[in-house]
Design an enzyme around this catalytic site. Sequence first.
Site: not given
Length: 374
Positions: A33, A10, A119-121, A31
């Site tokens: 972010d 992205i 992702g991490v969530y 990730g």
Amino acid sequence: MAFRIVRNDITKVKADAIVNTANPEPTYADGTDRAIYEAAGAELLLAERTRIGRLNVGQAAATPAFALHARYIIHTVGPSWSGGDHGELENLRACYQNSLEEAEKLGCESVAFPLIATGVYGFPRAEALNIAVSVFTEYLKDHEMKIILVVFDSDSFVLSGRIFSEIDAYIDEKTVEAKKKEEYGKTHHAKYSGRHSGIGMASAPMQRPTEDSMRMEDDVYTAAMPMPTPGISVNEQEEEKAVLALEDAAASDTLEERMKHIDDTWQEALLWWIDEKGYTDVEVYKRANVDRKLFSKIRGKEEYQPKKMTAVAFALALRLNLDETQDFLKRAGFALSHSNKFDLIIEYFIEHGVYDTYTINLALFDHRQPLLGE
């Protein structure tokens, strides 16, 4: 405008705004972010993010994009997955809706999204994908925006549901049928051996047919051997008929004659079908996943030559059945074939009465095929 899906990083995508799955506090984690912060310039971006302060789940706010190929970064806080019974679905939907509203407020014509919170969530990708496409579909009904959904790799993109699980089986089935037809469907011209041919009966003398035999078997003999006109031999009579037939054919098969009977162009057929179905231009070009500018170009040019993906997208937008679709595509010089995976996927959806371009594009993307629309 339209909704596209791409496999990419992205941070490499060009758009007016790029959406980031943000931390609630002014900091960045791992990730997507972290990748966005580092690509944009972490120090500058963090300073702008600090000015915004804390964001609640589902909220969205914008900063400059600095070194990215964008004007803005829209930060939205995705929900952490806790089994799906704690408002996760509604909060994720809010992330997409609020981000689109923020992009519109900023005057953006294009916006790129990741699969937020997957992702991490830990948000399940299939559910996240369904929510994203649902929000985009509703938004594009009443707005003009180019929406890009960016997935990083094949593992990030998961289709679920009965209709998708059946596509591979359908493709396999039709591919096998096509290969069988190719292998066994060729015409083999064997010599006819029977009592009228004389083959295998060389010793039998040919007998002149009687009047009764000439009336046998639905006048086969009479049809095959017409009685000659008095004073003209059979050969002369047949030659004369052949010459007259050729002259008639030449007179009726000139290029000028054929040009008088030319079919409607693809563009003319498109406009006719819109009127015939009682649709509006706007609902058709939006369902076809093309923008207003392209449709205006098509409407204004009778000899417009579309790409195959565009022609198919309009056939789906018009809700044409399979025969109507084949005729419609033929006017643009295309056809659906069982030897092509793209064509088989399109045929599958038409046969099952599914005409939603976004749903079909998900299946095409999953099978690494060109997407419908622009």
